[in-house]
Design an enzyme around this catalytic site. Structure first.
Site, short mmCIF file in Angstrom:
data_model
loop_
_atom_site.label_atom_id
_atom_site.label_comp_id
_atom_site.label_asym_id
_atom_site.label_seq_id
_atom_site.Cartn_x
_atom_site.Cartn_y
_atom_site.Cartn_z
N LYS A 121 0.84 -1.20 0.00
CA LYS A 121 0.00 0.00 0.00
C LYS A 121 0.87 1.25 0.00
O LYS A 121 0.67 2.17 -0.81
CB LYS A 121 -0.93 0.01 1.21
CG LYS A 121 -1.87 1.21 1.25
CD LYS A 121 -2.48 1.42 2.62
CE LYS A 121 -1.50 2.07 3.56
NZ LYS A 121 -2.08 2.44 4.87
N ASP A 139 -6.27 0.98 1.08
CA ASP A 139 -6.25 1.20 2.53
C ASP A 139 -7.57 0.76 3.15
O ASP A 139 -8.42 0.15 2.50
CB ASP A 139 -5.92 2.66 2.84
CG ASP A 139 -7.09 3.60 2.62
OD1 ASP A 139 -8.08 3.20 1.96
OD2 ASP A 139 -7.04 4.73 3.14
#
Length: 211
Positions: A121, A139
């Site tokens: 991420k 996320d």
């Protein structure tokens, strides 16, 4: 799994609401974005931006960060959650950048995820926002919104990233993530608090139909 047409419709509807977005973490260099992303775990973006004002005044680049003691970094970032681990990661990352990458932030997923405290991420945030290299960061907001709509059925961010990437062209990935995150923050809140009456996505939303 959603079709390419469904993904494009979702992007277009969110784009109509929010347009082109940029990363909310203040940065002027890839290194500063990398540090901000590392600090952002379990910490609000606005707090990270406050913390990095002082951090980047003292340590604006890898050499300056590596010259600091871990305890000095910790003192500067102590208002940030998990600051002890993060201070160690900042120090190790700065030294690794100097030792292995000529003081520059690398531009590949494999190299970025070798850095302490950087997962897929975070690497996607850096790739997309610092270098313009397509990446889709998944996320907690992305996971929540896409599962509620019903376009994915997994909490696994890597699987979600793969599904979005398979269904949308690369040039949309970075902004698509921004759009979903903003929608999650402003409308599709966590818990039992989504503001469905303000959401333009209810016509396709599994959560809305079930509640």
């Amino acid at each position: 799994m959603a079709t390419k047409a469904q993904w494009k419709k979702l992007y277009d509807d969110l784009y109509a609401l929010y347009g082109d977005l940029c990363c909310p973490l203040d940065h002027v260099t890839p290194f500063r974005l990398l540090c901000s992303v590392m600090l952002s775990a379990q910490c609000r973006d606005d707090r990270v931006n406050e913390i990095t004002k002082e951090l980047f005044r003292v340590a604006p680049d890898p050499a300056a960060m590596a010259a600091l003691e871990v305890s000095e970094i910790a003192e500067i970032i102590k208002a940030c959650g998990l600051y002890r681990n993060k201070s160690e990661n900042l120090s190790k990352t700065a030294k690794m950048l100097l030792d292995e990458f000529g003081g520059e932030v690398p531009r590949t997923m494999d190299e970025l995820t070798r850095l302490p405290g950087i997962g897929r991420k975070s690497a996607n945030v850096v790739l997309g926002n610092a270098f313009g290299i397509p990446g889709f960061p998944a996320d907690t907001h992305v996971i929540r919104v896409l599962n509620r709509i019903g376009y994915v059925s997994t909490p696994d961010p890597v699987k979600i990233e793969a599904e979005v990437n398979a269904g949308t062209p690369p040039e949309l990935w970075t902004n698509f993530s921004h759009l979903i995150i903003v929608h999650g923050r402003r409308v599709c809140h966590a818990g039992n608090r989504p503001e469905c009456d303000r959401c333009p996505l209810t016509d396709r939303c599994r959560y809305f139909k079930e509640h």
